[in-house]
Design a protein around this motif. Structure first.
Motif, PDB file in Angstrom:
ATOM      1  N   GLY A   1      21.864   0.397  53.679  1.00 12.55           N
ATOM      2  CA  GLY A   1      22.875   1.037  54.503  1.00 12.55           C
ATOM      3  C   GLY A   1      22.510   2.234  55.348  1.00 12.55           C
ATOM      4  O   GLY A   1      23.401   3.001  55.734  1.00 12.55           O
ATOM      5  N   GLN A   2      21.228   2.411  55.687  1.00 13.08           N
ATOM      6  CA  GLN A   2      20.908   3.493  56.630  1.00 13.08           C
ATOM      7  C   GLN A   2      21.397   3.117  58.035  1.00 13.08           C
ATOM      8  O   GLN A   2      21.471   1.946  58.381  1.00 13.08           O
ATOM      9  N   PRO A   3      21.707   4.107  58.883  1.00 16.10           N
ATOM     10  CA  PRO A   3      22.098   3.792  60.264  1.00 16.10           C
ATOM     11  C   PRO A   3      20.954   3.096  60.998  1.00 16.10           C
ATOM     12  O   PRO A   3      19.783   3.359  60.731  1.00 16.10           O
ATOM     13  N   SER A   4      21.309   2.214  61.889  1.00 14.51           N
ATOM     14  CA  SER A   4      20.305   1.423  62.629  1.00 14.51           C
ATOM     15  C   SER A   4      20.391   1.796  64.113  1.00 14.51           C
ATOM     16  O   SER A   4      21.249   2.588  64.511  1.00 14.51           O
ATOM     17  N   PRO A   5      19.538   1.207  64.949  1.00 12.80           N
ATOM     18  CA  PRO A   5      19.597   1.541  66.381  1.00 12.80           C
ATOM     19  C   PRO A   5      20.897   1.134  67.072  1.00 12.80           C
ATOM     20  O   PRO A   5      21.173   1.598  68.164  1.00 12.80           O
ATOM     21  N   THR A   6      21.687   0.255  66.444  1.00  6.91           N
ATOM     22  CA  THR A   6      22.952  -0.117  67.099  1.00  6.91           C
ATOM     23  C   THR A   6      24.177   0.514  66.414  1.00  6.91           C
ATOM     24  O   THR A   6      25.313   0.183  66.748  1.00  6.91           O
ATOM     25  N   THR A   7      23.935   1.414  65.472  1.00  4.44           N
ATOM     26  CA  THR A   7      25.073   2.134  64.867  1.00  4.44           C
ATOM     27  C   THR A   7      25.727   3.012  65.948  1.00  4.44           C
ATOM     28  O   THR A   7      25.036   3.824  66.577  1.00  4.44           O
ATOM     29  N   PRO A   8      27.014   2.859  66.179  1.00  3.34           N
ATOM     30  CA  PRO A   8      27.645   3.679  67.222  1.00  3.34           C
ATOM     31  C   PRO A   8      27.595   5.174  66.888  1.00  3.34           C
ATOM     32  O   PRO A   8      27.661   5.556  65.713  1.00  3.34           O
ATOM     33  N   ILE A   9      27.454   5.996  67.909  1.00  2.00           N
ATOM     34  CA  ILE A   9      27.432   7.445  67.706  1.00  2.00           C
ATOM     35  C   ILE A   9      28.744   7.884  67.033  1.00  2.00           C
ATOM     36  O   ILE A   9      29.803   7.289  67.273  1.00  2.00           O
ATOM     37  N   TYR A  10      28.657   8.894  66.204  1.00  2.44           N
ATOM     38  CA  TYR A  10      29.768   9.500  65.452  1.00  2.44           C
ATOM     39  C   TYR A  10      30.335   8.587  64.348  1.00  2.44           C
ATOM     40  O   TYR A  10      31.401   8.871  63.794  1.00  2.44           O
ATOM     41  N   SER A  11      29.610   7.479  64.026  1.00  6.29           N
ATOM     42  CA  SER A  11      30.093   6.621  62.928  1.00  6.29           C
ATOM     43  C   SER A  11      29.909   7.327  61.589  1.00  6.29           C
ATOM     44  O   SER A  11      28.976   8.103  61.411  1.00  6.29           O
ATOM     45  N   HIS A  12      30.776   7.001  60.640  1.00  2.12           N
ATOM     46  CA  HIS A  12      30.620   7.465  59.256  1.00  2.12           C
ATOM     47  C   HIS A  12      30.292   6.238  58.420  1.00  2.12           C
ATOM     48  O   HIS A  12      31.164   5.397  58.185  1.00  2.12           O
ATOM     49  N   LEU A  13      29.042   6.128  57.996  1.00  8.20           N
ATOM     50  CA  LEU A  13      28.653   4.977  57.185  1.00  8.20           C
ATOM     51  C   LEU A  13      28.704   5.363  55.708  1.00  8.20           C
ATOM     52  O   LEU A  13      28.728   6.545  55.366  1.00  8.20           O
ATOM     53  N   LYS A  14      28.683   4.332  54.861  1.00 10.11           N
ATOM     54  CA  LYS A  14      28.756   4.563  53.420  1.00 10.11           C
ATOM     55  C   LYS A  14      27.603   5.462  52.953  1.00 10.11           C
ATOM     56  O   LYS A  14      27.800   6.386  52.170  1.00 10.11           O
ATOM     57  N   ASN A  15      26.406   5.194  53.442  1.00 10.13           N
ATOM     58  CA  ASN A  15      25.248   5.983  53.017  1.00 10.13           C
ATOM     59  C   ASN A  15      24.867   7.077  54.006  1.00 10.13           C
ATOM     60  O   ASN A  15      23.793   7.657  53.937  1.00 10.13           O
ATOM     61  N   TYR A  16      25.710   7.301  54.982  1.00  9.47           N
ATOM     62  CA  TYR A  16      25.521   8.425  55.912  1.00  9.47           C
ATOM     63  C   TYR A  16      26.912   8.942  56.269  1.00  9.47           C
ATOM     64  O   TYR A  16      27.449   8.671  57.339  1.00  9.47           O
TER      65      TYR A  16
ATOM     66  N   ARG B   1      28.208  11.782  57.032  1.00  6.50           N
ATOM     67  CA  ARG B   1      28.454  12.677  58.173  1.00  6.50           C
ATOM     68  C   ARG B   1      28.491  11.850  59.460  1.00  6.50           C
ATOM     69  O   ARG B   1      28.063  10.699  59.471  1.00  6.50           O
ATOM     70  N   ALA B   2      28.990  12.436  60.550  1.00  9.34           N
ATOM     71  CA  ALA B   2      29.042  11.680  61.804  1.00  9.34           C
ATOM     72  C   ALA B   2      27.624  11.449  62.322  1.00  9.34           C
ATOM     73  O   ALA B   2      26.849  12.392  62.463  1.00  9.34           O
ATOM     74  N   TRP B   3      27.297  10.200  62.598  1.00  6.55           N
ATOM     75  CA  TRP B   3      25.949   9.832  63.050  1.00  6.55           C
ATOM     76  C   TRP B   3      25.725  10.387  64.462  1.00  6.55           C
ATOM     77  O   TRP B   3      26.510  10.109  65.376  1.00  6.55           O
ATOM     78  N   PRO B   4      24.654  11.179  64.667  1.00  7.56           N
ATOM     79  CA  PRO B   4      24.545  11.922  65.926  1.00  7.56           C
ATOM     80  C   PRO B   4      23.819  11.189  67.071  1.00  7.56           C
ATOM     81  O   PRO B   4      23.687  11.747  68.151  1.00  7.56           O
ATOM     82  N   GLU B   5      23.325   9.953  66.828  1.00  3.09           N
ATOM     83  CA  GLU B   5      22.486   9.318  67.860  1.00  3.09           C
ATOM     84  C   GLU B   5      23.243   8.268  68.669  1.00  3.09           C
ATOM     85  O   GLU B   5      24.008   7.479  68.114  1.00  3.09           O
ATOM     86  N   LYS B   6      22.934   8.234  69.980  1.00  2.32           N
ATOM     87  CA  LYS B   6      23.501   7.171  70.824  1.00  2.32           C
ATOM     88  C   LYS B   6      22.814   5.843  70.490  1.00  2.32           C
ATOM     89  O   LYS B   6      21.619   5.838  70.226  1.00  2.32           O
ATOM     90  N   PRO B   7      23.543   4.733  70.509  1.00  2.00           N
ATOM     91  CA  PRO B   7      22.903   3.451  70.183  1.00  2.00           C
ATOM     92  C   PRO B   7      22.092   2.894  71.355  1.00  2.00           C
ATOM     93  O   PRO B   7      22.326   3.266  72.514  1.00  2.00           O
ATOM     94  N   VAL B   8      21.158   1.984  71.052  1.00  2.00           N
ATOM     95  CA  VAL B   8      20.499   1.231  72.130  1.00  2.00           C
ATOM     96  C   VAL B   8      21.485   0.180  72.638  1.00  2.00           C
ATOM     97  O   VAL B   8      22.446  -0.171  71.961  1.00  2.00           O
ATOM     98  N   ASN B   9      21.216  -0.289  73.827  1.00  2.00           N
ATOM     99  CA  ASN B   9      22.058  -1.319  74.417  1.00  2.00           C
ATOM    100  C   ASN B   9      21.208  -2.595  74.529  1.00  2.00           C
ATOM    101  O   ASN B   9      20.462  -2.770  75.485  1.00  2.00           O
ATOM    102  N   PRO B  10      21.302  -3.478  73.529  1.00  3.41           N
ATOM    103  CA  PRO B  10      20.385  -4.621  73.489  1.00  3.41           C
ATOM    104  C   PRO B  10      20.469  -5.523  74.722  1.00  3.41           C
ATOM    105  O   PRO B  10      19.439  -6.033  75.183  1.00  3.41           O
ATOM    106  N   LEU B  11      21.659  -5.708  75.249  1.00  2.00           N
ATOM    107  CA  LEU B  11      21.820  -6.643  76.371  1.00  2.00           C
ATOM    108  C   LEU B  11      21.123  -6.099  77.613  1.00  2.00           C
ATOM    109  O   LEU B  11      20.360  -6.802  78.292  1.00  2.00           O
ATOM    110  N   LEU B  12      21.361  -4.811  77.897  1.00  2.00           N
ATOM    111  CA  LEU B  12      20.723  -4.212  79.079  1.00  2.00           C
ATOM    112  C   LEU B  12      19.215  -4.081  78.877  1.00  2.00           C
ATOM    113  O   LEU B  12      18.439  -4.284  79.804  1.00  2.00           O
TER     114      LEU B  12
END
Ligand SMILES: Cc1ncc(C[n+]2csc(CCOP(=O)(O)OP(=O)(O)O)c2C)c(N)n1
Ligand code: SF4
Length: 291
Positions: free
Chosen positions: A125-140, A142-153
């Motif tokens: 459950g660590q945040p991944s490159p597509t975790t949306p910014i400010y998400s609160h995950l079970k194992n993280y 606090r608000a996740w501070p990173e912007k996600p990658v955009n796989p399609l672009l």
């Protein structure tokens, strides 16, 4: 009916999106009348990549983030095979990200399925490159501070000639995207919006369903890159997810170009390929490389 692709019953957590990928892929193989020996699944590391052990096809279980170099090797030495890479979003867009760029720009004829559940499921459950910014995950929490990658672009800008996004809540459509991608002459990326109910409470099937926009209603798939990019941006600006085949184009594949450049016909003339044994092909490639 005997299901020739079933090896064993899949075992993921209840509600995992991986079950839908398994079902859609199996149906796609059956509807395309493929035989198990015509397919190679090349898998990285992660929950999604265990699909190789449940499906009756050839498989190459590699290391984390290295699906595409291995898949490229398979396609080059045996162009008759349908080569399908399977990764999670961590495998594909974190440790494997540079391989995506280079395989896309080479237009290697590989179908790359990325199961995007927005989290590293397999490592709890660590945040991944597509975790949306400010998400609160079970194992993280606090608000996740990173912007996600955009796989399609990312795939489009790297030169992919087929880019689609699927959704695990719609197996029939997903199966159709897989079929189209498998038949595509060139590199195809299908980013599949999925869920990890065990570790990602943010991503639910309900949330995904509410935010989906089917791009076929907007004139996709496009052959024009600018149209595809503009459509993705306008959908994403509204906080929605484009779903469907977004972009498709026919350009020379890497096998075709390598065949022309090196004088080895690897994929265009199938009758000729049938005459050349795999061993001979490998030797020829090695000779060309070292002389
Ligand atoms: C070189 C290396 N680094 C890290 C790991 C640990 N690891 C295994 S799977 C994984 C990430 C899995 O997440 P994802 O690719 O998103 O797939 P999921 O499990 O969510 O399907 C990581 C970091 C590893 N096995 N090898
Ligand atoms: S941990 Fe998440 S991704 Fe892995 S099997 Fe369970 S629900 Fe699926």
């Amino acid at each position: 009916m005997i299901d020739i692709f079933e090896r064993s019953k899949p075992r993921w957590c209840p509600g995992c999106g991986d079950f839908s990928i398994y079902e859609a892929l199996k149906k796609a193989f059956l509807e395309l009348n493929l035989r198990p020996e015509e397919i190679v699944l090349v898998c990285g590391i992660g929950c999604a990549t265990f699909i190789w052990s449940y499906l009756n096809t050839n498989a190459l279980k590699g290391i984390h983030g290295r699906v595409l170099p291995a898949a490229t090797g398979v396609k080059l030495v045996n162009p008759r095979l349908k080569v399908i890479g399977i990764s999670g979003d961590g495998d594909a867009y974190s440790i494997g990200c540079s391989h995506l760029i280079h395989t896309a720009r080479r237009n290697v004829e590989i179908t790359y399925i990325v199961v995007d559940n927005g989290v590293f499921g397999n490592t709890r459950g660590q945040p991944s490159p597509t975790t949306p910014i400010y998400s609160h995950l079970k194992n993280y929490p606090r608000a996740w501070p990173e912007k996600p990658v955009n796989p399609l672009l990312l795939a489009l800008m790297s030169g992919a000639t087929f880019v689609a996004q699927g959704f695990v809540g719609d197996i029939d459509r997903l199966k159709e995207y897989f079929k189209e991608a498998i038949n595509h002459k060139g590199f195809s990326l299908i980013n599949v919006l999925s869920m990890c109910p065990t570790f990602n409470p943010v991503r639910t099937i309900r949330e995904l369903r509410e935010r989906i926009v089917y791009v076929e209603e907007l004139g996709a798939p496009f052959e024009n890159l600018k149209n595809a990019v503009e459509m993705i941006l306008s959908i994403q600006e509204d906080g929605k997810y484009p779903v469907g085949i977004i972009y498709r184009n026919r350009e020379p594949t890497y096998n075709e170009l390598v065949g022309v450049v090196k004088g080895v016909d690897l994929s265009i003339n199938h009758d000729r390929i049938a005459e050349i044994s795999e061993r001979e092909l490998r030797l020829r490639l090695l000779q060309k490389k070292y002389t």
